[in-house]
Structures are given as structure tokens and as C-alpha cells.
Design a protein around this motif. Structure first.
Motif, PDB file in Angstrom:
ATOM      1  N   ALA A 163       0.813  -1.251  -0.104  1.00 18.62           N
ATOM      2  CA  ALA A 163      -0.071   0.043   0.113  1.00 18.62           C
ATOM      3  C   ALA A 163       0.735   1.203  -0.209  1.00 18.62           C
ATOM      4  O   ALA A 163       0.603   2.341  -0.850  1.00 18.62           O
ATOM      5  CB  ALA A 163      -0.974  -0.130   1.339  1.00 18.62           C
ATOM      6  N   VAL A 164       1.810   1.288   0.787  1.00 26.01           N
ATOM      7  CA  VAL A 164       2.635   2.231   0.750  1.00 26.01           C
ATOM      8  C   VAL A 164       3.623   2.668  -0.349  1.00 26.01           C
ATOM      9  O   VAL A 164       3.384   3.710  -1.063  1.00 26.01           O
ATOM     10  CB  VAL A 164       3.733   2.210   1.937  1.00 26.01           C
ATOM     11  N   SER A 165       4.121   1.570  -1.034  1.00 29.92           N
ATOM     12  CA  SER A 165       4.604   1.536  -2.094  1.00 29.92           C
ATOM     13  C   SER A 165       4.103   2.202  -3.472  1.00 29.92           C
ATOM     14  O   SER A 165       4.283   3.071  -4.381  1.00 29.92           O
ATOM     15  CB  SER A 165       5.466   0.433  -2.589  1.00 29.92           C
ATOM     16  N   ARG A 166       2.835   1.499  -3.603  1.00 32.74           N
ATOM     17  CA  ARG A 166       1.776   2.030  -4.553  1.00 32.74           C
ATOM     18  C   ARG A 166       1.395   3.455  -4.464  1.00 32.74           C
ATOM     19  O   ARG A 166       1.342   4.155  -5.361  1.00 32.74           O
ATOM     20  CB  ARG A 166       0.709   1.260  -4.703  1.00 32.74           C
ATOM     21  N   GLY A 167       1.011   3.854  -3.213  1.00 25.99           N
ATOM     22  CA  GLY A 167       0.563   5.094  -2.888  1.00 25.99           C
ATOM     23  C   GLY A 167       1.846   6.210  -3.318  1.00 25.99           C
ATOM     24  O   GLY A 167       1.684   7.290  -3.947  1.00 25.99           O
ATOM     25  N   LEU A 168       3.040   5.797  -2.814  1.00 26.77           N
ATOM     26  CA  LEU A 168       4.134   6.742  -3.042  1.00 26.77           C
ATOM     27  C   LEU A 168       4.384   6.764  -4.478  1.00 26.77           C
ATOM     28  O   LEU A 168       4.801   7.807  -4.953  1.00 26.77           O
ATOM     29  CB  LEU A 168       5.241   6.182  -2.375  1.00 26.77           C
ATOM     30  N   ALA A 169       4.089   5.698  -5.103  1.00 30.63           N
ATOM     31  CA  ALA A 169       4.586   5.910  -6.774  1.00 30.63           C
ATOM     32  C   ALA A 169       3.466   6.985  -7.364  1.00 30.63           C
ATOM     33  O   ALA A 169       3.987   7.669  -8.284  1.00 30.63           O
ATOM     34  CB  ALA A 169       4.208   4.589  -7.382  1.00 30.63           C
ATOM     35  N   LYS A 170       2.342   6.980  -7.046  1.00 32.67           N
ATOM     36  CA  LYS A 170       1.333   8.009  -7.266  1.00 32.67           C
ATOM     37  C   LYS A 170       1.831   9.210  -6.909  1.00 32.67           C
ATOM     38  O   LYS A 170       1.602  10.208  -7.750  1.00 32.67           O
ATOM     39  CB  LYS A 170      -0.011   7.570  -6.790  1.00 32.67           C
ATOM     40  N   ARG A 171       2.133   9.464  -5.663  1.00 31.00           N
ATOM     41  CA  ARG A 171       2.707  10.539  -4.983  1.00 31.00           C
ATOM     42  C   ARG A 171       3.983  11.265  -5.864  1.00 31.00           C
ATOM     43  O   ARG A 171       3.948  12.583  -6.178  1.00 31.00           O
ATOM     44  CB  ARG A 171       2.974  10.482  -3.760  1.00 31.00           C
ATOM     45  N   MET A 172       4.756  10.486  -6.324  1.00 29.17           N
ATOM     46  CA  MET A 172       5.803  10.954  -7.423  1.00 29.17           C
ATOM     47  C   MET A 172       5.821  10.849  -8.666  1.00 29.17           C
ATOM     48  O   MET A 172       6.544  11.072  -9.474  1.00 29.17           O
ATOM     49  CB  MET A 172       7.110  10.031  -6.642  1.00 29.17           C
ATOM     50  N   ALA A 173       4.389  10.754  -9.000  1.00 26.70           N
ATOM     51  CA  ALA A 173       4.362  10.687 -10.465  1.00 26.70           C
ATOM     52  C   ALA A 173       4.755  12.289 -11.213  1.00 26.70           C
ATOM     53  O   ALA A 173       4.411  13.217 -10.864  1.00 26.70           O
ATOM     54  CB  ALA A 173       2.714  10.738 -10.702  1.00 26.70           C
ATOM     55  N   GLY A 174       5.447  11.989 -12.364  1.00 25.47           N
ATOM     56  CA  GLY A 174       6.041  12.962 -13.043  1.00 25.47           C
ATOM     57  C   GLY A 174       7.564  13.486 -12.502  1.00 25.47           C
ATOM     58  O   GLY A 174       7.936  14.689 -13.018  1.00 25.47           O
ATOM     59  N   SER A 175       7.963  12.925 -11.548  1.00 29.89           N
ATOM     60  CA  SER A 175       9.192  13.325 -10.936  1.00 29.89           C
ATOM     61  C   SER A 175      10.438  12.826 -11.557  1.00 29.89           C
ATOM     62  O   SER A 175      11.470  13.112 -11.140  1.00 29.89           O
ATOM     63  CB  SER A 175       9.162  13.160  -9.415  1.00 29.89           C
ATOM     64  N   GLY A 176      10.234  11.705 -12.296  1.00 29.08           N
ATOM     65  CA  GLY A 176      11.428  11.006 -12.587  1.00 29.08           C
ATOM     66  C   GLY A 176      11.892   9.706 -11.463  1.00 29.08           C
ATOM     67  O   GLY A 176      12.813   9.238 -11.559  1.00 29.08           O
ATOM     68  N   VAL A 177      11.005   9.741 -10.538  1.00 25.88           N
ATOM     69  CA  VAL A 177      11.376   8.878  -9.457  1.00 25.88           C
ATOM     70  C   VAL A 177      10.368   7.715  -9.445  1.00 25.88           C
ATOM     71  O   VAL A 177       9.302   7.831  -9.720  1.00 25.88           O
ATOM     72  CB  VAL A 177      11.217   9.541  -7.910  1.00 25.88           C
ATOM     73  N   THR A 178      10.644   6.455  -9.366  1.00 24.29           N
ATOM     74  CA  THR A 178       9.921   5.159  -9.268  1.00 24.29           C
ATOM     75  C   THR A 178       9.789   4.887  -7.920  1.00 24.29           C
ATOM     76  O   THR A 178      10.960   4.829  -7.264  1.00 24.29           O
ATOM     77  CB  THR A 178      10.387   4.221 -10.409  1.00 24.29           C
ATOM     78  N   VAL A 179       8.685   4.119  -7.925  1.00 22.02           N
ATOM     79  CA  VAL A 179       8.499   3.452  -6.484  1.00 22.02           C
ATOM     80  C   VAL A 179       7.943   1.920  -6.751  1.00 22.02           C
ATOM     81  O   VAL A 179       7.120   2.073  -7.271  1.00 22.02           O
ATOM     82  CB  VAL A 179       7.850   4.174  -5.335  1.00 22.02           C
ATOM     83  N   ASN A 180       8.432   0.840  -6.320  1.00 24.56           N
ATOM     84  CA  ASN A 180       8.120  -0.471  -6.489  1.00 24.56           C
ATOM     85  C   ASN A 180       8.204  -1.415  -5.301  1.00 24.56           C
ATOM     86  O   ASN A 180       9.234  -0.868  -4.558  1.00 24.56           O
ATOM     87  CB  ASN A 180       8.727  -1.033  -7.751  1.00 24.56           C
ATOM     88  N   ALA A 181       7.587  -2.249  -5.236  1.00 23.52           N
ATOM     89  CA  ALA A 181       7.861  -3.278  -4.200  1.00 23.52           C
ATOM     90  C   ALA A 181       8.175  -4.683  -5.071  1.00 23.52           C
ATOM     91  O   ALA A 181       7.835  -5.076  -5.951  1.00 23.52           O
ATOM     92  CB  ALA A 181       6.591  -3.579  -3.634  1.00 23.52           C
ATOM     93  N   VAL A 182       9.424  -5.354  -4.483  1.00 18.21           N
ATOM     94  CA  VAL A 182       9.597  -6.620  -5.049  1.00 18.21           C
ATOM     95  C   VAL A 182       9.069  -7.766  -3.714  1.00 18.21           C
ATOM     96  O   VAL A 182       9.484  -7.608  -2.451  1.00 18.21           O
ATOM     97  CB  VAL A 182      11.183  -6.642  -5.142  1.00 18.21           C
ATOM     98  N   LEU A 183       8.718  -8.887  -4.419  1.00 14.78           N
ATOM     99  CA  LEU A 183       8.043  -9.717  -3.406  1.00 14.78           C
ATOM    100  C   LEU A 183       8.677 -11.184  -3.619  1.00 14.78           C
ATOM    101  O   LEU A 183       8.460 -11.977  -4.523  1.00 14.78           O
ATOM    102  CB  LEU A 183       6.576 -10.130  -3.837  1.00 14.78           C
ATOM    103  N   PRO A 184       9.639 -11.529  -2.692  1.00 14.35           N
ATOM    104  CA  PRO A 184      10.289 -12.705  -2.813  1.00 14.35           C
ATOM    105  C   PRO A 184       9.676 -13.722  -2.346  1.00 14.35           C
ATOM    106  O   PRO A 184       8.686 -13.524  -1.316  1.00 14.35           O
ATOM    107  CB  PRO A 184      11.558 -12.723  -1.827  1.00 14.35           C
ATOM    108  N   GLY A 185       9.759 -14.933  -2.742  1.00 12.58           N
ATOM    109  CA  GLY A 185       9.118 -16.233  -1.931  1.00 12.58           C
ATOM    110  C   GLY A 185       9.990 -16.964  -1.228  1.00 12.58           C
ATOM    111  O   GLY A 185      11.027 -16.174  -0.777  1.00 12.58           O
ATOM    112  N   PRO A 186      10.075 -18.217  -0.737  1.00  6.50           N
ATOM    113  CA  PRO A 186      11.084 -18.918  -0.056  1.00  6.50           C
ATOM    114  C   PRO A 186      12.288 -18.710  -0.629  1.00  6.50           C
ATOM    115  O   PRO A 186      12.695 -18.988  -1.892  1.00  6.50           O
ATOM    116  CB  PRO A 186      10.421 -20.434  -0.171  1.00  6.50           C
TER     117      PRO A 186
END
Length: 263
Positions: A163-186
Motif C-alpha cells: 500500500a505504501v509503495s503503490r501510494g508513493l508511486a502515485k505521489r511521485m508521478a512526473g518526478s522521474g522517481v519510481t517506487v516499486n515493491a519486490v516480493l520474494p518467495g521462499p
């Protein structure tokens, strides 16, 4: 594809071992100046020395700070005023029954797994936006989707990261900054190896074989049928931090071996 992060500074929290160390090393191999973080100066120094030994000429330094606390995050920011890449890898996990998990434990997971990334993103994102380039990555987990019945407190914290990463990605729209989440498994991190060590010894099997048995029993939906290596997780993170990933933001990128049964 050649990933070149020369001229970029990268901070990876909780990077003295396991997935964090693999990410830090991957970023260093791509040319970034890497800042190692851990709670203890001794382990930070060992991790820095290890990377320099494996990658001669790598620009690596360390900052000891406990990012699970507000004071620790402040100390880290005081030692490193800006960064181009922030990988929020700090996290804790462990099975515990819901009815035996008190308020203090829920708070500990929230502070470590969620608020560490919130505080550091709040500190570093404005500078990234001012420079028109930046990468923020939250290391979540397949448990964010596949909530473990014996680790509800952990799954909750990993879903919160999405939720935080998705919301921050929207907040930083147009800034040249990307925000993502990586989800490891076992993943065969140091912690998982330690957890499986006694079983492997008792059964006369290798850690890898024991991990396969664990996945068959506890993650039967896994498509690859084995634990990922820390390098396999790091490869995804290094790509997401690269200039080549400029159109990837607000994403939840799985390195779970197909555990999450979803299209």
C-alpha cells in the motif's frame, strides 16, 4: 542488457547478510556507490570488507543504525544526507499464533517492516525529486498476498508495504522517481538456512534438499519447486533500480517461484 549505475548512490537497509547483502553486491557490480546498513558496526564492517574483496575497486561504505526506530532512521539520514536509490530491505519474520501475539509484537513488526521504509522514503524522496531521478524499492513478500495462518502479523506488515509503495508511486508521478515493491518467495537466505540446518543434519540431507521438502509441504503451489537464491532476488531489484526500468512504477514484482496462484 547492460545495467550501468555509475554515478549513483544506493542505500540498502539491513544489508549485512542474506537478501540485503546480495542486493548491495549486485548494485555495486552495476557501478553504484553502495551504503551498507546494519545494527552493529562489526557486521557492517565485515559486509563492506566482503564486497570490496569480491569486487575490487567497488565504492562501498557502511552506516550502523537500527532503522526499526525513529532515532535509528534519523542517525542514518544524518550520516547519509541523500541517495539516488533506496532499497527498504529491513524486516523481521517468525511464526507465532494470532492469539499469542500481543500488541507489543504487532507494533514491533509494524515499526520494523513498515515504518522503517516510511521514514526513510520521507527523508530521501524530496531530494530524488529535486534531481529528477530516483529509485525506491520495498522488499515485501509473497506473504503479502498469501497471508500465512501462522504469521498473520508478518503478512499484514508485508501487505502494508504494498500500500505504501503503490501510494508513493502515485505521489511521485512526473518526478522521474519510481517506487516499486519486490516480493520474494521462499529464499535460501542466511536466516532460512539456519532454520533448516538442524532438520538437514538429522535427515542427512543438504540444505537445498531440505528446502525443497519444506516447499513441497508448506508452499505446494510453487512452480519451480525449490527455494530461490538470494542472487535471483537481487537480480530483480538491480533491474528495478536501473535506468532501463523507467516505465515500471507502482508495481508489485514477484520473485516467488510461482507460489502465488494468480494470473
Amino acid at each position: 542488457m547492460h545495467i550501468d549505475l555509475s554515478g549513483k548512490t544506493a542505500l540498502v537497509t539491513a544489508s549485512t547478510a542474506g537478501i540485503g547483502l546480495a542486493i548491495a553486491e549486485g548494485l555495486a557490480r552495476a557501478g553504484a556507490a553502495v551504503v551498507i546498513n546494519g545494527r552493529h558496526q562489526e557486521t557492517v564492517d565485515q559486509a563492506v570488507a566482503g564486497i570490496v574483496a569480491r569486487i575490487p575497486g567497488a565504492a562501498v561504505r557502511g552506516v550502523a543504525a537500527d532503522v526499526a526506530t525513529a532515532a535509528g532512521c534519523a542517525a542514518l539520514v544524518a550520516a547519509l544526507s541523500q541517495t539516488d536509490i533506496l532499497v527498504n530491505n529491513a524486516g523481521i519474520y517468525g511464526p507465532q499464533d494470532f492469539f499469542a501475539t500481543d500488541d507489543a509484537e504487532w507494533q514491533r513488526y509494524f515499526d520494523t517492516n513498515v515504518m522503517s521504509g516510511v521514514r526513510l522514503a520521507r527523508a530521501y524522496l524530496p531530494g530524488m525529486a529535486a534531481r529528477d531521478w530516483g529509485r525506491v524499492v520495498f522488499i515485501s513478500s509473497e506473504s503479502a498476498f498469501n497471508i500465512p495462518a501462522d504469521m498473520i502479523h508478518y503478512g499484514f506488515s508485508k501487505t502494508a508495504q504494498l500500500a505504501v509503495s503503490r501510494g508513493l508511486a502515485k505521489r511521485m508521478a512526473g518526478s522521474g522517481v519510481t517506487v516499486n515493491a519486490v516480493l520474494p518467495g521462499p529464499t535460501l537466505s542466511d536466516g532460512v538456512k539456519a532454520m533448516l540446518q538442524d532438520t538437514a543434519r538429522e535427515q542427512g540431507k543438504s540444505i537445498e534438499e531440505t528446502a525443497r521438502d519444506f516447499i513441497k509441504q508448506h508452499r505446494p503451489s510453487s512452480i519451480i519447486g525449490r527455494a530461490a537464491t538470494t542472487d535471483e532476488v537481487a537480480n530483480m531489484v538491480v533491474y528495478v533500480c536501473s535506468p532501463q526500468a523507467s516505465a515500471t512504477t507502482g508495481a508489485s514484482l514477484r520473485v516467488d517461484g510461482g507460489v502465488v496462484d494468480s494470473l
